[in-house]
Design a protein around this motif. Structure first.
Motif, PDB file in Angstrom:
ATOM      1  N   THR A 448     -83.059  70.287 111.046  1.00 13.76           N
ATOM      2  CA  THR A 448     -82.123  69.595 110.158  1.00 13.76           C
ATOM      3  C   THR A 448     -80.728  70.186 110.221  1.00 13.76           C
ATOM      4  OG1 THR A 448     -83.944  69.033 108.663  1.00 13.76           O
ATOM      5  CG2 THR A 448     -81.711  68.904 107.765  1.00 13.76           C
ATOM      6  N   GLY A 449     -80.661  71.502 110.284  1.00 12.43           N
ATOM      7  CA  GLY A 449     -79.349  72.163 110.342  1.00 12.43           C
ATOM      8  C   GLY A 449     -78.574  71.803 111.581  1.00 12.43           C
ATOM      9  N   LYS A 452     -77.435  68.191 111.342  1.00 10.84           N
ATOM     10  CA  LYS A 452     -76.343  68.055 110.363  1.00 10.84           C
ATOM     11  C   LYS A 452     -75.021  68.502 110.962  1.00 10.84           C
ATOM     12  CE  LYS A 452     -75.058  69.200 105.615  1.00 10.84           C
ATOM     13  NZ  LYS A 452     -75.438  69.928 104.375  1.00 10.84           N
ATOM     14  N   VAL A 455     -73.790  65.751 113.184  1.00 11.41           N
ATOM     15  CA  VAL A 455     -73.313  64.625 112.378  1.00 11.41           C
ATOM     16  C   VAL A 455     -71.927  64.901 111.830  1.00 11.41           C
ATOM     17  CG1 VAL A 455     -73.692  63.355 110.224  1.00 11.41           C
ATOM     18  CG2 VAL A 455     -75.613  63.765 111.787  1.00 11.41           C
ATOM     19  N   GLU A 456     -71.736  66.103 111.297  1.00 11.86           N
ATOM     20  CA  GLU A 456     -70.431  66.464 110.720  1.00 11.86           C
ATOM     21  C   GLU A 456     -69.335  66.446 111.778  1.00 11.86           C
ATOM     22  OE1 GLU A 456     -71.427  70.200 108.996  1.00 11.86           O
ATOM     23  OE2 GLU A 456     -71.931  69.334 107.034  1.00 11.86           O
ATOM     24  N   GLN A 496     -83.912  61.226 111.302  1.00 12.37           N
ATOM     25  CA  GLN A 496     -83.154  62.275 110.622  1.00 12.37           C
ATOM     26  C   GLN A 496     -81.655  62.024 110.726  1.00 12.37           C
ATOM     27  OE1 GLN A 496     -85.707  65.504 112.635  1.00 12.37           O
ATOM     28  NE2 GLN A 496     -84.923  66.536 110.826  1.00 12.37           N
ATOM     29  N   GLN A 499     -80.750  59.426 108.142  1.00 17.25           N
ATOM     30  CA  GLN A 499     -80.816  59.963 106.788  1.00 17.25           C
ATOM     31  C   GLN A 499     -79.659  60.876 106.474  1.00 17.25           C
ATOM     32  OE1 GLN A 499     -84.519  61.959 105.974  1.00 17.25           O
ATOM     33  NE2 GLN A 499     -83.842  62.697 103.980  1.00 17.25           N
ATOM     34  N   ILE A 500     -79.339  61.794 107.392  1.00 15.69           N
ATOM     35  CA  ILE A 500     -78.259  62.752 107.141  1.00 15.69           C
ATOM     36  C   ILE A 500     -76.902  62.050 107.106  1.00 15.69           C
ATOM     37  CG2 ILE A 500     -77.046  64.727 108.140  1.00 15.69           C
ATOM     38  CD1 ILE A 500     -79.819  65.688 109.177  1.00 15.69           C
ATOM     39  N   LEU A 501     -76.712  61.065 107.988  1.00 18.40           N
ATOM     40  CA  LEU A 501     -75.455  60.303 107.976  1.00 18.40           C
ATOM     41  C   LEU A 501     -75.258  59.613 106.644  1.00 18.40           C
ATOM     42  CD1 LEU A 501     -74.869  58.477 111.403  1.00 18.40           C
ATOM     43  CD2 LEU A 501     -73.171  59.687 110.043  1.00 18.40           C
ATOM     44  N   GLU A 503     -76.510  60.403 103.774  1.00 19.59           N
ATOM     45  CA  GLU A 503     -76.303  61.382 102.714  1.00 19.59           C
ATOM     46  C   GLU A 503     -74.863  61.874 102.696  1.00 19.59           C
ATOM     47  OE1 GLU A 503     -79.133  64.424 103.431  1.00 19.59           O
ATOM     48  OE2 GLU A 503     -80.845  63.271 102.648  1.00 19.59           O
ATOM     49  N   ILE A 504     -74.307  62.171 103.894  1.00 21.01           N
ATOM     50  CA  ILE A 504     -72.950  62.708 103.966  1.00 21.01           C
ATOM     51  C   ILE A 504     -71.915  61.633 103.638  1.00 21.01           C
ATOM     52  CG2 ILE A 504     -71.218  63.668 105.556  1.00 21.01           C
ATOM     53  CD1 ILE A 504     -73.476  65.168 106.956  1.00 21.01           C
TER      54      ILE A 504
END
Length: 506
Positions: A448-449, A452, A455-456, A496, A499-501, A503-504
């Motif tokens: 996940t890290g 993420k 993604v960032e 994932q 989902q992470i996109l 969320e951010i």
């Protein structure tokens, strides 16, 4: 599954959409199916296809004076399997007869067959017409009989320009002739029936049924009539060697007969030839009646009486039939009717699917079916191969699907591993997929890290796309997902990433 809605259609009203110019078509089929014994029906001669002409015809096959035929026992088992497969009455008393006629490739001047007491009596087979189309429907086709007989030789035209040669290698090869009821009302129904019989005999492993080699040949009896009238005069289409030619030939013969009747003429009973290049049928010879063959019991062959124990043993040895297996794939595995049909297209394909599924688990039936029907059969079809030619074994495909299921691979990465397996990489073992994943560094990123961070970075470098998404353009979100997958070289877990996109981006 599609219900069979009609029984013996000889007694059923014709479907209105099947009428052609107001005429009802009546079709009966005779299938000559070579049985896959190694030796001939009455001699020890080889049945192997493709040998030099006239190298495997013995004195028994030629009917020379003083020789006696001896029945090959392997035919009884194969014929009984077929009879059981078509729900038929079985002939416990079998006798053989001589069918007398002169033809250059019939060396004895007669053919040994079963006229009075065939091994297979009345039965039926259920077929699907227009399979996969909106106008698909089920139909039951009656079977009149199936009898054992010997094949004739083969006339070879123009092997020497302007001459016809005779190859007697095929003389005496064992056949079962399968005679249908005149239940078919269109060329589509005829082809559906022939395909169903073809599937059955190969499924039971009683014939290779290779049409191009002549081990599965069809004669189509065609007539037309006004609905409700007596049967019209039939003609017999012979020497049809493909499903496409069968359908085209029947359609052309229907047109020819209707044209004759509409012009005030009468159809003559005849044997017809189909010319695929001209796409037309034409008369070869006027047709004989049964009396012309002067049938009489063969004096050299004793009757064969079957014991019930023999029939019971053969019945117990028959594999699960295609229609039963299709039903089970639907009820036990939850597969769609279409998937079940495709996967039971051949016994080998159905066995392949079940072997893979046993390794990956029944809960993954749909995933397994999709990979076999889509990726594997797609690749094989491009090379004109069947499942028996697959370079990916059952254990290899199961190994790949296990890594897809445990998220070691994404769908995209799995396709890369599949291509490598198909090309022969990774070896032959169950861990072939694992070796390819390791060698090519194809393991899916699920940390996940790490995801993420990617993604960032993508968000920071694609502000315009982010603004479009926040402005209501959903397609921009897919663009951002694509950028993350590109940054990860396709290794990031897509779920994932999504989902992470979200969320951010809020």
């Amino acid at each position: 599954m599609t219900a069979i809605t009609e029984s013996n259609t000889t007694h059923q009203p014709v479907r209105k959409e099947l009428l052609i110019d107001g005429y009802e078509v009546v079709i009966g089929i005779e299938i000559h199916c070579q049985l896959n014994t190694k030796s001939k029906i009455f001699s020890s001669s080889s049945t192997k296809f493709g040998n030099e002409p006239n190298t495997q015809a013995s004195i028994v096959d030629l009917g020379l004076p003083g020789v006696l035929p001896v029945l090959n026992a392997g035919l009884i088992e194969r014929a009984l399997k077929f009879g059981i497969g078509v729900n038929a009455e079985l002939g416990m008393l079998n006798t053989f007869d001589r069918k007398n006629y002169f033809y250059p490739d019939l060396p004895k001047g007669y053919q040994i067959t079963q006229m009075e007491n065939p091994i297979v009596g009345k039965g039926y087979i259920d077929v699907i017409v227009n399979e996969g189309e909106k106008n698909e429907y089920g139909k039951r086709i009656g079977i009149t009989r199936g009898h054992l007989e010997e094949d004739a030789g083969k006339s070879v035209h123009d092997a020497v320009p302007g001459m016809t040669g005779i190859d007697l290698n095929r003389a005496g090869t064992p056949l079962i002739e399968i005679v249908s009821e005149p239940d078919m009302r269109s060329s589509k129904e005829a082809v559906a029936y022939i395909k169903a019989i073809h599937q059955l005999v190969t499924w039971l492993d009683i014939s290779d049924a290779i049409m191009a080699e002549g081990s599965f040949r069809c004669d189509c009896n065609v007539s037309v009539r006004q609905p409700g009238e007596e049967f019209g005069t039939r003609t017999e289409l012979k020497n049809l060697n493909s499903f496409r030619n069968i359908e085209n030939a029947i359609n052309r013969e229907i047109e020819r007969q209707i044209d004759i009747i509409e012009d005030g003429g009468k159809v003559v009973q005849a044997t017809m030839l189909y010319d695929p290049e001209a796409d037309e049928t034409r008369i070869m010879r006027t047709k004989e009646d049964a009396d012309d063959y002067r049938y009489f019991p063969d004096p050299d062959l004793l009757p064969v009486r079957l014991e019930q124990e023999t029939v019971d043993a053969i019945r117990a040895s028959i594999p699960e039939l295609p229609v039963v297996r299709r039903e089970r794939f639907g009820t036990e595995l939850g597969l769609s009717e279409y998937d079940a049909r495709v996967l039971t297209g051949s016994r080998e394909l159905a066995d392949y699917f079940e072997t893979v599924l046993e390794a990956v688990g029944k809960q993954h039936a749909k995933l397994t079916a999709n990979w076999i029907m889509g990726d594997l059969l797609g690749a094989l079809n491009k090379e004109d191969k069947t499942i028996t030619d697959s370079p990916i074994s059952e254990v290899q495909l199961a190994g790949l699907l296990k890594r897809l299921n445990d998220n070691t691979l994404s769908g995209k990465l799995a396709k890369q591993v599949f291509t490598a397996l198909y090309d022969g990489e990774g070896g032959d073992d169950a861990d072939a997929a694992d070796k390819i994943i390791e060698a090519k560094g194809l393991k899916q990123e699920t940390d996940t890290g790490a995801i993420k961070a990617m993604v960032e970075e993508v968000i920071a470098n694609n502000q315009a796309m982010v603004d479009e998404y926040k402005g209501g353009k959903e397609k921009a979100f897919n663009g951002l997902v694509g950028q993350v997958m590109k940054a990860s070289r396709g290794k990031a877990n897509p779920q994932q990433v999504n989902q992470i996109l979200k969320e951010i981006l809020g």
